[in-house]
Motif scaffolding. Structure first.
Motif, PDB file in Angstrom:
ATOM      1  N   LEU A   1      92.296  62.480  60.302  1.00  0.00           N
ATOM      2  CA  LEU A   1      91.442  61.938  61.354  1.00  0.00           C
ATOM      3  C   LEU A   1      90.154  61.344  60.807  1.00  0.00           C
ATOM      4  O   LEU A   1      89.291  60.919  61.569  1.00  0.00           O
TER       5      LEU A   1
ATOM      6  N   LYS B   1      82.602  63.330  65.424  1.00  0.00           N
ATOM      7  CA  LYS B   1      83.386  62.797  64.314  1.00  0.00           C
ATOM      8  C   LYS B   1      82.552  62.375  63.116  1.00  0.00           C
ATOM      9  O   LYS B   1      83.109  62.025  62.083  1.00  0.00           O
ATOM     10  N   ASP B   2      81.235  62.390  63.253  1.00  0.00           N
ATOM     11  CA  ASP B   2      80.388  61.862  62.188  1.00  0.00           C
ATOM     12  C   ASP B   2      79.615  62.936  61.435  1.00  0.00           C
ATOM     13  O   ASP B   2      79.060  62.666  60.376  1.00  0.00           O
TER      14      ASP B   2
ATOM     15  N   LEU C   1      87.633  62.804  59.266  1.00  0.00           N
ATOM     16  CA  LEU C   1      86.444  63.609  59.552  1.00  0.00           C
ATOM     17  C   LEU C   1      85.772  64.060  58.261  1.00  0.00           C
ATOM     18  O   LEU C   1      86.448  64.497  57.331  1.00  0.00           O
TER      19      LEU C   1
ATOM     20  N   TRP D   1      84.644  66.633  56.932  1.00  0.00           N
ATOM     21  CA  TRP D   1      84.591  68.094  56.925  1.00  0.00           C
ATOM     22  C   TRP D   1      85.054  68.625  55.573  1.00  0.00           C
ATOM     23  O   TRP D   1      86.056  68.170  55.027  1.00  0.00           O
TER      24      TRP D   1
ATOM     25  N   GLU E   1      95.114  57.672  60.789  1.00  0.00           N
ATOM     26  CA  GLU E   1      94.670  58.220  62.064  1.00  0.00           C
ATOM     27  C   GLU E   1      95.442  57.643  63.244  1.00  0.00           C
ATOM     28  O   GLU E   1      95.794  58.356  64.182  1.00  0.00           O
TER      29      GLU E   1
ATOM     30  N   ASP F   1      76.967  65.288  67.252  1.00  0.00           N
ATOM     31  CA  ASP F   1      76.429  64.716  66.023  1.00  0.00           C
ATOM     32  C   ASP F   1      74.903  64.690  65.998  1.00  0.00           C
ATOM     33  O   ASP F   1      74.273  65.175  65.073  1.00  0.00           O
TER      34      ASP F   1
ATOM     35  N   ASP G   1      89.212  67.513  66.697  1.00  0.00           N
ATOM     36  CA  ASP G   1      88.074  66.735  66.191  1.00  0.00           C
ATOM     37  C   ASP G   1      86.949  66.592  67.211  1.00  0.00           C
ATOM     38  O   ASP G   1      85.874  66.152  66.867  1.00  0.00           O
ATOM     39  N   HIS G   2      87.186  66.990  68.466  1.00  0.00           N
ATOM     40  CA  HIS G   2      86.179  66.782  69.496  1.00  0.00           C
ATOM     41  C   HIS G   2      85.096  67.845  69.486  1.00  0.00           C
ATOM     42  O   HIS G   2      84.079  67.699  70.134  1.00  0.00           O
TER      43      HIS G   2
ATOM     44  N   ALA H   1      91.370  67.173  59.045  1.00  0.00           N
ATOM     45  CA  ALA H   1      90.137  66.474  58.695  1.00  0.00           C
ATOM     46  C   ALA H   1      90.421  65.168  57.971  1.00  0.00           C
ATOM     47  O   ALA H   1      89.813  64.126  58.257  1.00  0.00           O
TER      48      ALA H   1
END
Length: 488
Positions: free
Chosen positions: A351, A325-326, A353, A355, A90, A142, A320-321, A348
């Motif tokens: 970073l 991120k969680d 993530l 996902w 990342e 989140d 990712d925003h 994903a």
């Protein structure tokens, strides 16, 4: 539900068998040793098989479970974890993304689609039995998403609203590609697509906005009436129609036409060439370096069909925003070339993530998409190595994307009776226009998964709605039914 907590992997020299050992925790108490199982995985040429050894505290012994488990979801997760270790970290990705972008405002709207509970009781397999309600301004993030599951629902990322003509994933792909063309002082761009290609139209419009000439090779014959993306391509670019037999050899076709455009004194570049030059000479020196090679000659760049180039993957690393991120999400994407889904998968993983990217295949087989994934991941690693001097990015096994068949498979480009009415129903109930070739496939899967308990489902709207005009020409009888119903 099985959750992978640890794995060890061994790769033999012959590459024929992949043997791995994983530890899973099962049930509601992952910390208890009695809930731990060990799984041995063998990857053979024809697929995967799992043999599970379960520890039973009551019997105080290891019990061999002889049943062979074929769980594609587990396999997909395992392959994703294996590949994750070979992709950029990342902290390096943030450096990689410090580049020019075409979109001044990359933010997009997000809608939440509520699925009627009453109609679920009557059968939710058919979209005609469901009712949809659009929440155009949902609270996301989140914490909110974890506590926003009162009704079955899914989210729609409205990339179809990014640009009046260049929208959806087409705008996202070109977001990274166009600055490369501008920094390289490219004069002409050659690309290809179907007769109603949204990609070709997006390239034509974007090039015209920047003073570049686009040359579009469209598959098949010129239609009697220009409409939809075909009309946009003709208005903004230079269109040539190519017989299907020649179009089947795309790379050869593109290169040959690019050389014709460049003539004897011009130069032809692939996006990989331009990206490599950008990486080697730096952004400021890149344009002058290319200029020194080409002087005032034509500089012709080739963009692959559907912008299936490694550089087109970059935009999806910066998104990712949107949902935090969680939050664990299931990202649903319709797959034409598959570039968008692969970009999301890489983003994903790089970073960190949580996902899960699922792509509904439309134009190829699962094996074909996996090969495409392997190629793009390999190209991405090469580009990243050039940018960040990261030499450890080896391997090219696919596994970031979960490729699935459409609910009602068909030859690419075809639509089935009743699907136009479904698109009309969704448009009237939500204000979101989808098309039966691409985005309806993603909507079908998102609706299905959105009804499952605790599923956080996000559909990416890839645009392409101008293609409805071309479909109305080709499937006149299906669209006549809309008129008949309205008149009655």
């Amino acid at each position: 539900m099985l959750n992978c907590t640890k794995f060890q992997l061994q790769q033999p020299r012959n590459g024929m068998i992949l043997s791995s050992t994983f530890r899973f925790h099962c049930g509601s108490s992952p910390k208890a040793s009695s809930d731990t199982s060990t799984v041995s995985l063998k990857h053979v040429r024809r697929g995967f098989h799992i043999w599970m050894i379960a520890w039973s505290p009551e019997e105080d012994m290891k019990k061999q479970i002889h049943k062979v488990i074929s769980n594609q979801d587990v396999i997909w997760a395992i392959k994703k974890e294996t590949l994750k270790s070979n992709l950029p970290k990342e902290e390096h990705v943030s450096r990689f993304l410090k580049r020019k972008w075409a979109l001044r405002t990359p933010d997009t709207k997000i809608n939440q689609i509520m699925i009627s509970k009453d109609d679920l009781l009557q059968g939710g397999e058919n979209l005609g039995n469901l009712s949809f309600l659009n929440n155009p301004q949902p609270s996301i993030g989140d914490y909110v998403m974890k506590n926003n599951r009162q009704e079955p629902s899914f989210y729609v990322v409205r990339d179809d609203l990014l640009h009046p003509l260049v929208n959806g994933n087409k705008a996202r792909k070109l977001d990274a590609l166009l600055p490369i063309l501008e920094d390289s002082s490219v004069t002409d761009v050659v690309t290809c697509g179907g007769c109603q290609s949204a990609h070709a139209a997006a390239v034509a419009v974007s090039c015209a906005e920047r003073g570049l000439k686009s040359h579009l090779l469209l598959r098949g014959e010129q239609p009697a009436t220009l409409t939809g993306y075909n009309l946009i391509s003709t208005l903004y670019g230079n269109v040539s129609y190519v017989p299907r037999s020649l179009y089947a050899r795309r790379e050869e076709m593109l290169l040959k036409h690019a050389r014709l455009v460049a003539r004897d004194s011009g130069f032809v570049f692939s996006l990989a060439d331009l990206e490599a030059s950008l990486s080697s000479h730096g952004c400021g020196e890149h344009s002058s370096h290319v200029d020194s090679l080409t002087k005032r000659s034509k500089k012709v760049a080739i963009i692959n069909e559907g912008a299936g180039d490694a550089a087109a993957l970059l935009e999806y690393l910066s998104q990712d925003h949107l949902f935090g991120k969680d939050q664990q999400l299931k990202i649903i994407i319709d797959a034409g070339t598959g570039t968008t889904a692969i970009g999301f998968g890489i983003g994903a993983v790089c970073l960190g993530l949580p996902w899960e990217v699922t792509a509904v295949i439309l134009a190829d087989t699962i094996d074909g998409y996996q090969k495409k994934e392997e190629t793009l991941i390999s190209e991405f690693r090469r580009c990243f190595t050039l940018q960040c001097s990261e030499q450890t990015l080896t391997g090219s096994e696919p596994g970031l994307v979960h490729w699935v068949e459409r609910r009602s498979p068909r030859k690419f480009g075809n639509i089935l009776k009743g699907e136009v009415e479904i698109c009309q129903k969704i448009a009237q109930e939500t204000g979101i226009l989808i098309d039966p070739v691409y985005t309806l496939a993603a909507w079908e899967l998102a609706s299905q998964l959105g009804q499952e308990e605790c599923a956080k489902v996000v559909m990416l709207h890839t645009g392409g709605t101008l293609g409805m005009f071309g479909l109305a020409q080709r499937y006149k009888s299906y669209f006549e039914m809309l008129k008949d119903e309205y008149c009655s």
